[in-house]
Design a protein around this motif. Structure first.
Motif, PDB file in Angstrom:
ATOM      1  N   TYR A   1     -50.384  16.355  22.855  1.00 56.07           N
ATOM      2  CA  TYR A   1     -50.507  15.350  23.933  1.00 56.07           C
ATOM      3  C   TYR A   1     -49.188  15.245  24.710  1.00 56.07           C
ATOM      4  O   TYR A   1     -48.924  16.047  25.587  1.00 56.07           O
ATOM      5  CB  TYR A   1     -50.941  14.026  23.272  1.00 56.07           C
ATOM      6  CG  TYR A   1     -51.377  12.960  24.238  1.00 56.07           C
ATOM      7  CD1 TYR A   1     -52.330  13.199  25.213  1.00 56.07           C
ATOM      8  CD2 TYR A   1     -50.832  11.673  24.159  1.00 56.07           C
ATOM      9  CE1 TYR A   1     -52.718  12.206  26.092  1.00 56.07           C
ATOM     10  CE2 TYR A   1     -51.225  10.667  25.031  1.00 56.07           C
ATOM     11  CZ  TYR A   1     -52.165  10.945  26.000  1.00 56.07           C
ATOM     12  OH  TYR A   1     -52.554   9.954  26.863  1.00 56.07           O
TER      13      TYR A   1
ATOM     14  N   GLN B   1     -50.297   5.001  19.806  1.00 58.78           N
ATOM     15  CA  GLN B   1     -50.324   6.179  20.684  1.00 58.78           C
ATOM     16  C   GLN B   1     -49.081   6.312  21.559  1.00 58.78           C
ATOM     17  O   GLN B   1     -48.781   5.437  22.360  1.00 58.78           O
ATOM     18  CB  GLN B   1     -51.570   6.123  21.588  1.00 58.78           C
ATOM     19  CG  GLN B   1     -51.662   7.338  22.508  1.00 58.78           C
ATOM     20  CD  GLN B   1     -52.997   7.406  23.231  1.00 58.78           C
ATOM     21  OE1 GLN B   1     -54.036   7.190  22.638  1.00 58.78           O
ATOM     22  NE2 GLN B   1     -52.949   7.694  24.519  1.00 58.78           N
TER      23      GLN B   1
ATOM     24  N   GLU C   1     -46.845   8.959  24.376  1.00 63.18           N
ATOM     25  CA  GLU C   1     -47.044  10.119  25.238  1.00 63.18           C
ATOM     26  C   GLU C   1     -45.703  10.563  25.813  1.00 63.18           C
ATOM     27  O   GLU C   1     -45.084  11.470  25.297  1.00 63.18           O
ATOM     28  CB  GLU C   1     -48.051   9.897  26.367  1.00 63.18           C
ATOM     29  CG  GLU C   1     -48.292  11.233  27.121  1.00 63.18           C
ATOM     30  CD  GLU C   1     -49.313  11.165  28.224  1.00 63.18           C
ATOM     31  OE1 GLU C   1     -49.999  10.147  28.376  1.00 63.18           O
ATOM     32  OE2 GLU C   1     -49.405  12.171  28.962  1.00 63.18           O
TER      33      GLU C   1
ATOM     34  N   GLU D   1     -47.184   3.844  24.101  1.00 68.29           N
ATOM     35  CA  GLU D   1     -47.816   3.427  25.352  1.00 68.29           C
ATOM     36  C   GLU D   1     -48.041   1.919  25.507  1.00 68.29           C
ATOM     37  O   GLU D   1     -47.777   1.352  26.553  1.00 68.29           O
ATOM     38  CB  GLU D   1     -49.135   4.175  25.537  1.00 68.29           C
ATOM     39  CG  GLU D   1     -48.934   5.653  25.808  1.00 68.29           C
ATOM     40  CD  GLU D   1     -50.205   6.355  26.243  1.00 68.29           C
ATOM     41  OE1 GLU D   1     -51.300   5.804  26.019  1.00 68.29           O
ATOM     42  OE2 GLU D   1     -50.098   7.459  26.797  1.00 68.29           O
TER      43      GLU D   1
ATOM     44  N   GLU E   1     -45.696   5.253  30.415  1.00 66.68           N
ATOM     45  CA  GLU E   1     -46.142   6.651  30.609  1.00 66.68           C
ATOM     46  C   GLU E   1     -44.925   7.577  30.731  1.00 66.68           C
ATOM     47  O   GLU E   1     -44.192   7.712  29.787  1.00 66.68           O
ATOM     48  CB  GLU E   1     -47.094   6.732  31.801  1.00 66.68           C
ATOM     49  CG  GLU E   1     -48.550   6.433  31.395  1.00 66.68           C
ATOM     50  CD  GLU E   1     -49.220   7.623  30.700  1.00 66.68           C
ATOM     51  OE1 GLU E   1     -48.767   8.746  30.896  1.00 66.68           O
ATOM     52  OE2 GLU E   1     -50.206   7.394  29.972  1.00 66.68           O
TER      53      GLU E   1
HETATM   54 CA    CA Z   1     -51.195   8.313  28.269  1.00 68.21          CA
END
Ligand code: CA
Ligand code: CA
Ligand code: CA
Ligand code: CA
Ligand code: CA
Length: 369
Positions: free
Chosen positions: A150, A200, A202, A218, A253
């Motif tokens: 990812y 999560q 990223e 995130e 992000e």
């Molecule tokens: Ca994302």
């Protein structure tokens, strides 16, 4: 009387609905900047464009390119005027990063690596400076073993000179792989470190001079880790958070670093939920310095819900004489089209926020012998 109550209820319902559809409230005082260029849209509709990496041409900076991910098709290489130079039609690619001077096959090459979401591995390319195109240089059967490929960023160690690929999975796992020439002119990888965040992640970015790795969890925060493979697996600091004490609006992000000379500069984040970009001091405790939005003009629409961002301090051409900031735009509305990327002059950002402009650092020197 009954009618008056009904009217009151109706007004309350309308007020609630309009409040819900409005932008998330900003936590700071965003300054306005404007895009001077936007790229051609990606080929397919939906949430397709994501991340980018700026490649600076070795002798003619105006011939530099932007290498960007396409979450349905692969990678797109753009010229600085936003036109498409090359399309790699392959499989969904999520994030991309780049480092110069990687020793490969007796040469020093600019290495471009993206996360391949379909095969759950790394897609590895070199930039051919003659054609300005990217060329596959991945060794066969890379031993990448992670739930999904990812978020992604690269790190060049100022201590050992080694190059690293750092990828993450939606389950919070981070893996750091050392990159090396497999002896046949292809790039192979070797797992050297595994760590994690609680939810999560990223976006990530490594500081190649100060040895830090910044990571976006995130919904939660930007965390600062040590970037060396023998560094602590726990974060050494929280840079900012999405809670009431912080300036971020989830998702956190893209992350990128604006380098200046003397190891100074700025860490910049995409605060996706409020269409803002937050700026922090690169040094010390990463003090919060301000935030900006990319507002619309008659020619180019505003940027919103941004995924990946990238920045360079290096002078590229007359449009970007003091560097370039690039942001993915979720809704490309003028004219109505598929997603694209907005290009902002660093001069505009520095003026709006009172930041330093310094064109003396040359990112192409990192890793040079
Ligand atoms: Ca994302
Ligand atoms: Ca998106
Ligand atoms: Ca990137
Ligand atoms: Ca837009
Ligand atoms: Ca993303």
């Amino acid at each position: 009387m009954f009618k008056r109550v009904q009217l009151l209820i109706l007004i309350l319902v309308i007020m609630t609905l309009s409040a819900a559809s409005a932008q998330s409230p900003s936590k700071g005082d965003p300054k306005e900047v404007h895009a001077l260029i936007e790229t051609e849209p990606v080929a397919k509709d939906g949430d397709v464009a994501d991340d980018s990496a700026i490649w600076i041409h070795p002798t003619d900076p105006a011939q530099s390119t932007i290498i960007a991910t396409d979450k349905k098709d692969g990678l797109v290489v753009y010229n600085l005027d936003g036109s498409i130079h090359q399309v790699i039609k392959d499989v969904p690619m999520n994030n991309v990063d780049l480092r110069y001077n990687f020793p490969l096959n007796g040469n020093r090459v600019a290495l471009v690596i993206a996360t391949d979401r379909e095969r759950v591995t790394l897609a590895i390319f070199q930039v051919n400076p003659d054609t300005r195109e990217i060329e596959d240089v991945a060794a066969e059967d890379l031993p990448v073993d992670i739930n999904d490929a990812y978020g992604f960023c690269m790190y060049h160690s100022p201590i050992t000179g080694s190059y690293y690929a750092i990828l993450n999975s939606k389950d919070g796992t981070f893996q750091q792989y050392e990159l090396f020439d497999n002896g046949a002119g292809r790039v192979a990888v070797n797992l050297v470190r595994t760590f994690s965040v609680d939810s999560q992640p990223e976006g990530c970015v490594a500081d190649d001079e100060l040895g830090f790795l910044y990571v976006g969890e995130e919904d939660v925060a930007i965390w600062k880790f040590e970037a060396e493979p023998d560094g602590s697996n726990e974060p050494i600091a929280q840079v900012d958070s999405t809670d009431d004490s912080g300036y971020l609006t989830q998702d956190v992000e893209g992350l990128t670093i604006y380098y200046t000379s003397d190891q100074q500069g700025y860490l910049i984040a995409s605060s996706q939920g409020s269409d803002e970009y937050t700026v922090y001091d690169r040094t010390g405790d990463n003090a919060y310095l301000g935030m900006f939005i990319i507002a619309g003009t008659d020619a180019i629409d505003r940027a919103s819900d941004t995924d990946g961002i990238d920045v360079t301090n290096f002078p590229l051409n007359e449009t970007f004489p003091e560097g370039l900031f690039i942001a993915q735009d979720n809704d490309n509305t003028r004219p109505d089209g598929n997603q694209n990327f907005k290009l902002v002059s660093w001069t505009d950002i520095a003026l709006a926020l009172g930041l330093t402009t310094d064109t003396s650092f040359d990112p192409r020197t990192i890793g040079a012998q």
